[in-house]
Design a protein around this motif. Structure first.
Motif, PDB file in Angstrom:
ATOM      1  N   GLN A  42      49.322  44.523  80.217  1.00 36.43           N
ATOM      2  CA  GLN A  42      50.177  44.010  81.301  1.00 36.43           C
ATOM      3  C   GLN A  42      51.636  43.906  80.863  1.00 36.43           C
ATOM      4  O   GLN A  42      52.526  43.739  81.682  1.00 36.43           O
ATOM      5  CB  GLN A  42      49.703  42.624  81.768  1.00 36.43           C
ATOM      6  N   ALA A  43      51.873  43.970  79.581  1.00 28.51           N
ATOM      7  CA  ALA A  43      53.205  43.757  79.013  1.00 28.51           C
ATOM      8  C   ALA A  43      53.941  45.085  78.823  1.00 28.51           C
ATOM      9  O   ALA A  43      53.325  46.147  78.831  1.00 28.51           O
ATOM     10  CB  ALA A  43      53.063  43.054  77.663  1.00 28.51           C
ATOM     11  N   PRO A  44      55.244  45.004  78.622  1.00 26.17           N
ATOM     12  CA  PRO A  44      55.981  46.222  78.264  1.00 26.17           C
ATOM     13  C   PRO A  44      55.403  46.800  76.966  1.00 26.17           C
ATOM     14  O   PRO A  44      54.940  46.047  76.103  1.00 26.17           O
ATOM     15  CB  PRO A  44      57.414  45.727  78.039  1.00 26.17           C
ATOM     16  N   PRO A  45      55.410  48.112  76.820  1.00 26.66           N
ATOM     17  CA  PRO A  45      54.808  48.735  75.628  1.00 26.66           C
ATOM     18  C   PRO A  45      55.400  48.221  74.314  1.00 26.66           C
ATOM     19  O   PRO A  45      54.706  48.172  73.303  1.00 26.66           O
ATOM     20  CB  PRO A  45      55.099  50.226  75.793  1.00 26.66           C
ATOM     21  N   GLU A  46      56.641  47.806  74.326  1.00 27.52           N
ATOM     22  CA  GLU A  46      57.286  47.311  73.106  1.00 27.52           C
ATOM     23  C   GLU A  46      56.589  46.079  72.531  1.00 27.52           C
ATOM     24  O   GLU A  46      56.682  45.822  71.330  1.00 27.52           O
ATOM     25  CB  GLU A  46      58.766  46.979  73.374  1.00 27.52           C
ATOM     26  N   TYR A  47      55.900  45.321  73.366  1.00 26.13           N
ATOM     27  CA  TYR A  47      55.238  44.107  72.890  1.00 26.13           C
ATOM     28  C   TYR A  47      54.185  44.419  71.820  1.00 26.13           C
ATOM     29  O   TYR A  47      53.880  43.581  70.994  1.00 26.13           O
ATOM     30  CB  TYR A  47      54.575  43.356  74.043  1.00 26.13           C
ATOM     31  N   ARG A  48      53.631  45.633  71.851  1.00 27.23           N
ATOM     32  CA  ARG A  48      52.620  46.010  70.858  1.00 27.23           C
ATOM     33  C   ARG A  48      53.205  46.037  69.449  1.00 27.23           C
ATOM     34  O   ARG A  48      52.475  45.918  68.473  1.00 27.23           O
ATOM     35  CB  ARG A  48      52.018  47.364  71.203  1.00 27.23           C
ATOM     36  N   ALA A  49      54.514  46.194  69.344  1.00 29.44           N
ATOM     37  CA  ALA A  49      55.179  46.259  68.043  1.00 29.44           C
ATOM     38  C   ALA A  49      55.530  44.883  67.485  1.00 29.44           C
ATOM     39  O   ALA A  49      56.060  44.791  66.379  1.00 29.44           O
ATOM     40  CB  ALA A  49      56.452  47.102  68.152  1.00 29.44           C
ATOM     41  N   TYR A  50      55.240  43.821  68.217  1.00 30.84           N
ATOM     42  CA  TYR A  50      55.579  42.473  67.778  1.00 30.84           C
ATOM     43  C   TYR A  50      54.335  41.790  67.209  1.00 30.84           C
ATOM     44  O   TYR A  50      53.498  41.288  67.959  1.00 30.84           O
ATOM     45  CB  TYR A  50      56.134  41.646  68.941  1.00 30.84           C
ATOM     46  N   PRO A  51      54.203  41.755  65.885  1.00 31.82           N
ATOM     47  CA  PRO A  51      53.006  41.151  65.281  1.00 31.82           C
ATOM     48  C   PRO A  51      52.771  39.707  65.723  1.00 31.82           C
ATOM     49  O   PRO A  51      51.627  39.291  65.909  1.00 31.82           O
ATOM     50  CB  PRO A  51      53.276  41.230  63.777  1.00 31.82           C
ATOM     51  N   ALA A  52      53.827  38.939  65.894  1.00 35.86           N
ATOM     52  CA  ALA A  52      53.650  37.529  66.282  1.00 35.86           C
ATOM     53  C   ALA A  52      52.958  37.426  67.634  1.00 35.86           C
ATOM     54  O   ALA A  52      52.112  36.546  67.838  1.00 35.86           O
ATOM     55  CB  ALA A  52      55.001  36.822  66.330  1.00 35.86           C
ATOM     56  N   ALA A  53      53.286  38.313  68.553  1.00 42.83           N
ATOM     57  CA  ALA A  53      52.660  38.275  69.881  1.00 42.83           C
ATOM     58  C   ALA A  53      51.189  38.661  69.803  1.00 42.83           C
ATOM     59  O   ALA A  53      50.345  38.064  70.480  1.00 42.83           O
ATOM     60  CB  ALA A  53      53.394  39.201  70.846  1.00 42.83           C
ATOM     61  N   ARG A  54      50.861  39.626  68.952  1.00 43.27           N
ATOM     62  CA  ARG A  54      49.461  40.042  68.812  1.00 43.27           C
ATOM     63  C   ARG A  54      48.627  38.998  68.082  1.00 43.27           C
ATOM     64  O   ARG A  54      47.452  38.816  68.372  1.00 43.27           O
ATOM     65  CB  ARG A  54      49.378  41.390  68.091  1.00 43.27           C
ATOM     66  N   ARG A  55      49.228  38.318  67.122  1.00 42.29           N
ATOM     67  CA  ARG A  55      48.486  37.327  66.323  1.00 42.29           C
ATOM     68  C   ARG A  55      48.345  35.978  67.024  1.00 42.29           C
ATOM     69  O   ARG A  55      47.475  35.192  66.662  1.00 42.29           O
ATOM     70  CB  ARG A  55      49.169  37.121  64.975  1.00 42.29           C
ATOM     71  N   LEU A 111      54.636  35.000  77.169  1.00 38.21           N
ATOM     72  CA  LEU A 111      55.565  36.104  77.379  1.00 38.21           C
ATOM     73  C   LEU A 111      55.179  36.951  78.594  1.00 38.21           C
ATOM     74  O   LEU A 111      56.024  37.313  79.412  1.00 38.21           O
ATOM     75  CB  LEU A 111      55.634  36.990  76.131  1.00 38.21           C
ATOM     76  N   VAL A 112      53.893  37.252  78.699  1.00 38.49           N
ATOM     77  CA  VAL A 112      53.417  38.081  79.818  1.00 38.49           C
ATOM     78  C   VAL A 112      53.592  37.348  81.138  1.00 38.49           C
ATOM     79  O   VAL A 112      53.975  37.955  82.146  1.00 38.49           O
ATOM     80  CB  VAL A 112      51.957  38.527  79.593  1.00 38.49           C
ATOM     81  N   ALA A 113      53.365  36.051  81.162  1.00 37.72           N
ATOM     82  CA  ALA A 113      53.576  35.282  82.398  1.00 37.72           C
ATOM     83  C   ALA A 113      55.029  35.413  82.862  1.00 37.72           C
ATOM     84  O   ALA A 113      55.292  35.634  84.053  1.00 37.72           O
ATOM     85  CB  ALA A 113      53.205  33.815  82.183  1.00 37.72           C
ATOM     86  N   HIS A 114      55.963  35.300  81.935  1.00 42.59           N
ATOM     87  CA  HIS A 114      57.372  35.462  82.290  1.00 42.59           C
ATOM     88  C   HIS A 114      57.676  36.885  82.761  1.00 42.59           C
ATOM     89  O   HIS A 114      58.430  37.085  83.710  1.00 42.59           O
ATOM     90  CB  HIS A 114      58.273  35.084  81.113  1.00 42.59           C
TER      91      HIS A 114
END
Length: 135
Positions: free
Chosen positions: A45-58, A66-69
Motif C-alpha cells: 500500500q506504500a510508495p515503493p521507496e518504503y521497502r528500502a527503509y529497514p526501520a519501517a520493515r522492522r 506511515l501508510v495511514a498518513h
C-alpha cells in the motif's frame, strides 16, 4: 462492533477471527506470522521507496503509521481532484469525458476508503486491540 459497507465489487473472503474490512492475505493477530503478513500487505500500500527503509520493515507500528498518513494524503488528493476537475480539464478533455472522470475519481475514493479501513484495523491490532465479534 465494526461496520463496513462494500461497493458493488465482489467482497474479499472473510478471514476467520478478523473483523469485516480486514486486509486480504493478512493473517489474524493470533496467528504466528501475523506481523510478517501485515508488513507485506502494508508495503504493497506504500510508495515503493518504503521497502528500502529497514526501520519501517522492522517496526510494523511505524510502517502502519506511515501508510495511514500516505493513504490519507491520497484521499485528500482525490477530494481536491473532484473539486477542481471541471476547471482543470475543461480545456484539455471533451465534455463527454466528464462522467468518466468523476466515475474514476469515485472508484478511487471507494478503494482508498477500503484501504484506510484495513490500515486502521491493522493499526489497532498492532497496538494490541483484539476484535471480538458481536451479534
Amino acid at each position: 462492533m465494526f461496520d463496513q459497507r462494500r461497493s458493488g465489487r465482489g467482497a474479499a473472503p472473510r478471514v476467520p477471527g478478523a473483523p469485516p474490512g480486514w486486509p486480504p492475505g493478512v493473517l489474524p493477530p493470533a496467528a504466528p506470522d501475523f506481523e510478517a503478513s501485515a508488513v507485506a500487505w502494508l508495503l504493497d500500500q506504500a510508495p515503493p521507496e518504503y521497502r528500502a527503509y529497514p526501520a519501517a520493515r522492522r517496526h510494523p507500528v511505524l510502517l502502519v503509521w506511515l501508510v495511514a498518513h500516505h493513504v490519507d494524503a491520497q484521499a485528500e488528493a482525490v477530494r481536491r481532484a473532484v473539486a477542481t476537475a471541471r476547471v482543470d480539464l475543461s480545456d484539455v478533455l471533451p465534455v463527454e469525458m466528464a462522467p468518466r472522470v468523476f466515475e474514476l475519481l469515485e472508484r478511487e475514493d471507494l478503494r482508498l476508503r477500503r484501504v484506510r479501513r484495513a490500515v486502521a484495523l491493522l493499526q489497532e491490532a498492532l497496538h494490541g486491540r483484539r476484535y471480538v465479534p458481536r451479534l
